[in-house]
Motif scaffolding. Structure first.
Motif, PDB file in Angstrom:
ATOM      1  N   VAL A   1       0.839  -1.204   0.000  1.00  0.00           N
ATOM      2  CA  VAL A   1       0.000   0.000   0.000  1.00  0.00           C
ATOM      3  C   VAL A   1       0.871   1.250   0.000  1.00  0.00           C
ATOM      4  O   VAL A   1       2.099   1.189   0.077  1.00  0.00           O
ATOM      5  N   GLY A   2       0.216   2.407  -0.078  1.00  0.00           N
ATOM      6  CA  GLY A   2       0.891   3.688   0.099  1.00  0.00           C
ATOM      7  C   GLY A   2       1.816   4.087  -1.029  1.00  0.00           C
ATOM      8  O   GLY A   2       2.763   4.843  -0.837  1.00  0.00           O
ATOM      9  N   GLY A   3       1.572   3.566  -2.261  1.00  0.00           N
ATOM     10  CA  GLY A   3       2.434   3.911  -3.374  1.00  0.00           C
ATOM     11  C   GLY A   3       3.730   3.131  -3.408  1.00  0.00           C
ATOM     12  O   GLY A   3       4.726   3.575  -3.976  1.00  0.00           O
ATOM     13  N   THR A   4       3.723   1.941  -2.823  1.00  0.00           N
ATOM     14  CA  THR A   4       4.921   1.087  -2.794  1.00  0.00           C
ATOM     15  C   THR A   4       5.296   0.621  -4.202  1.00  0.00           C
ATOM     16  O   THR A   4       4.429   0.354  -5.030  1.00  0.00           O
ATOM     17  N   VAL A   5       6.600   0.525  -4.457  1.00  0.00           N
ATOM     18  CA  VAL A   5       7.130   0.029  -5.731  1.00  0.00           C
ATOM     19  C   VAL A   5       7.940  -1.236  -5.465  1.00  0.00           C
ATOM     20  O   VAL A   5       8.759  -1.274  -4.543  1.00  0.00           O
ATOM     21  N   VAL A   6       7.744  -2.255  -6.300  1.00  0.00           N
ATOM     22  CA  VAL A   6       8.508  -3.498  -6.203  1.00  0.00           C
ATOM     23  C   VAL A   6       9.223  -3.725  -7.532  1.00  0.00           C
ATOM     24  O   VAL A   6       8.582  -3.816  -8.582  1.00  0.00           O
ATOM     25  N   GLY A   7      10.559  -3.816  -7.489  1.00  0.00           N
ATOM     26  CA  GLY A   7      11.372  -3.884  -8.699  1.00  0.00           C
ATOM     27  C   GLY A   7      11.494  -5.277  -9.291  1.00  0.00           C
ATOM     28  O   GLY A   7      10.963  -6.271  -8.774  1.00  0.00           O
ATOM     29  N   ARG A   8      12.250  -5.337 -10.381  1.00  0.00           N
ATOM     30  CA  ARG A   8      12.426  -6.578 -11.150  1.00  0.00           C
ATOM     31  C   ARG A   8      13.058  -7.685 -10.305  1.00  0.00           C
ATOM     32  O   ARG A   8      14.026  -7.443  -9.590  1.00  0.00           O
ATOM     33  N   GLY A   9      12.499  -8.878 -10.432  1.00  0.00           N
ATOM     34  CA  GLY A   9      13.107 -10.046  -9.819  1.00  0.00           C
ATOM     35  C   GLY A   9      13.091 -10.065  -8.303  1.00  0.00           C
ATOM     36  O   GLY A   9      13.716 -10.933  -7.690  1.00  0.00           O
ATOM     37  N   THR A  10      12.384  -9.156  -7.704  1.00  0.00           N
ATOM     38  CA  THR A  10      12.300  -9.126  -6.236  1.00  0.00           C
ATOM     39  C   THR A  10      11.325 -10.203  -5.755  1.00  0.00           C
ATOM     40  O   THR A  10      10.308 -10.468  -6.403  1.00  0.00           O
ATOM     41  N   GLU A  11      11.660 -10.819  -4.615  1.00  0.00           N
ATOM     42  CA  GLU A  11      10.819 -11.867  -4.026  1.00  0.00           C
ATOM     43  C   GLU A  11      10.324 -11.400  -2.659  1.00  0.00           C
ATOM     44  O   GLU A  11      11.138 -11.022  -1.804  1.00  0.00           O
ATOM     45  N   ILE A  12       9.010 -11.452  -2.457  1.00  0.00           N
ATOM     46  CA  ILE A  12       8.424 -11.028  -1.175  1.00  0.00           C
ATOM     47  C   ILE A  12       7.659 -12.209  -0.587  1.00  0.00           C
ATOM     48  O   ILE A  12       6.717 -12.734  -1.207  1.00  0.00           O
ATOM     49  N   GLY A  13       8.081 -12.620   0.602  1.00  0.00           N
ATOM     50  CA  GLY A  13       7.497 -13.791   1.239  1.00  0.00           C
ATOM     51  C   GLY A  13       6.112 -13.549   1.812  1.00  0.00           C
ATOM     52  O   GLY A  13       5.661 -12.398   1.963  1.00  0.00           O
TER      53      GLY A  13
END
Length: 362
Positions: free
Chosen positions: A271-283
């Protein structure tokens, strides 16, 4: 953004020579205008606005890690632009940097940008003000709620600038210099070459003293200096959420911007305008709020991150709590660590599991 016939015979000059020291460690290896911002290098958003305004020819005034810009943008043709590069061998200040690109200018009018600023101003309207006022110099001035934090620029009833004032506790106007100027080319030729010159302290006051036609284009458009980690995070989030405009994000705005190659597990809240980049892994079970995550980051299950920047290749351990921090490239924050506002973890640093906490270990 308004395209205008005023834009056709205009050069754009962008000053991108700074070292970005206030954003360290993000800028140890990357110039500030090239930091990922809402999914693109920050400078890409400004170049897209310039192209949308109908301006074709762009000169980048570079210094720190100059080669990075040309390697990424090339001749600008992929963006519909013609980009040229001028390197400062030694820092020349804002005025010296503008004078340093003079030989590359093709037209009688140049619009000059501070490469640190995120702005929503209508470039066509700024150029129209310059034309209709028959100005020698037109400054973009933005109205702010707290002008005490800035130098301010009062104008008369016709919009003509009558002073440049330093920061003061009781400013006479809420208009501040927004870091965008339209110059008649001859004014640039008159700036002393080969030495440090500040346009704010030397060039502009001198133009007023000489009676040049200096006007302000005043608006209340979006404006943010991206020089600090807090402003960088806020600016990126405002682009993602559509509060700040970028042609690159048409139809893509919302609570989060996630690269298609990222892996986001079940129960993750972004939320809140978060950005997730290439190849990132979030558990699973992570929560990210108002956070910029660069490429190739690993965030293990249960981590909570807010108001932070996580650089490429970093790892955030399971159930870690990160708030208001900058995590450098390849750094490793161990499981159950608690990192609070203002902390900067430099590239490659490893913090062991439970190694930093602000509460007692349960």
């Amino acid at each position: 953004m308004t395209s205008s016939e005023n834009s056709v015979n205009v050069d754009a000059v962008i000053l991108v020579g700074g070292k970005g020291t206030r954003l360290r460690p993000l800028t140890v290896n990357t110039p500030k205008p090239m930091l990922p911002t809402a999914g693109y290098p920050f400078l890409s958003h400004l170049l897209a606005r310039i192209q949308a305004a109908g301006i074709k020819h762009v000169v980048l005034g570079t210094s720190f890690k100059a080669e990075v810009f040309e390697a990424y943008f090339g001749d600008g043709s992929e963006m519909g632009l013609e980009i040229e590069y001028v390197v400062e061998d030694k820092p020349l200040g804002t005025g010296g940097g503008i004078r340093n690109v003079y030989e590359k200018l093709r037209h009688d009018t140049a619009i000059v940008f501070n490469g640190d600023v995120l702005s929503g101003a209508d470039l066509g309207q700024i150029l129209e003000t310059h034309r209709t006022k028959e100005a020698d110099l037109t400054m973009h001035l933005v109205r702010v709620e707290n002008p005490r934090a800035f130098g301010c620029v009062p104008t008369d009833a016709d919009g003509r600038v009558n002073a440049f004032l330093e920061k003061t506790e009781d400013p006479p106007t809420d208009q501040i210099n927004a870091g965008c100027y339209v110059f008649n080319k001859q004014l640039i030729a008159d700036i002393p070459a080969g030495r440090v010159v500040s346009v704010e302290r030397e060039t502009f006051p001198q133009l007023l003293a000489e009676g040049k036609r200096v006007f302000g284009h005043v608006d209340t458009s979006y404006w943010r200096d991206m020089g600090t980690p807090d402003d960088f995070v806020r600016g990126s989030a405002d682009l993602v959420r559509g509060i700040a405009y970028s042609p690159l994000l048409e139809g893509k705005t919302g609570e989060a911007l996630i690269d298609a190659s990222a892996g986001v597990r079940d129960g993750v809240i972004l939320v809140g305008g978060t950005v997730v980049g290439r190849g990132t892994e979030i558990g699973a079970g992570c929560r990210l709020d108002n956070t910029v995550v660069f490429d190739g980051v690993t965030i293990e299950p249960g981590a909570s991150i807010e108001n932070s920047i996580i650089s490429s290749g970093a790892r955030i351990g399971a159930n870690a709590r990160v708030s208001g921090c900058v995590i450098g490239e390849g750094a490793h924050v161990g499981a159950r660590c608690e990192l609070n506002a203002g902390m900067r973890v430099f590239p490659g640093v490893v913090i062991p599991d439970g190694g930093i906490r602000f509460s007692s270990d349960q």
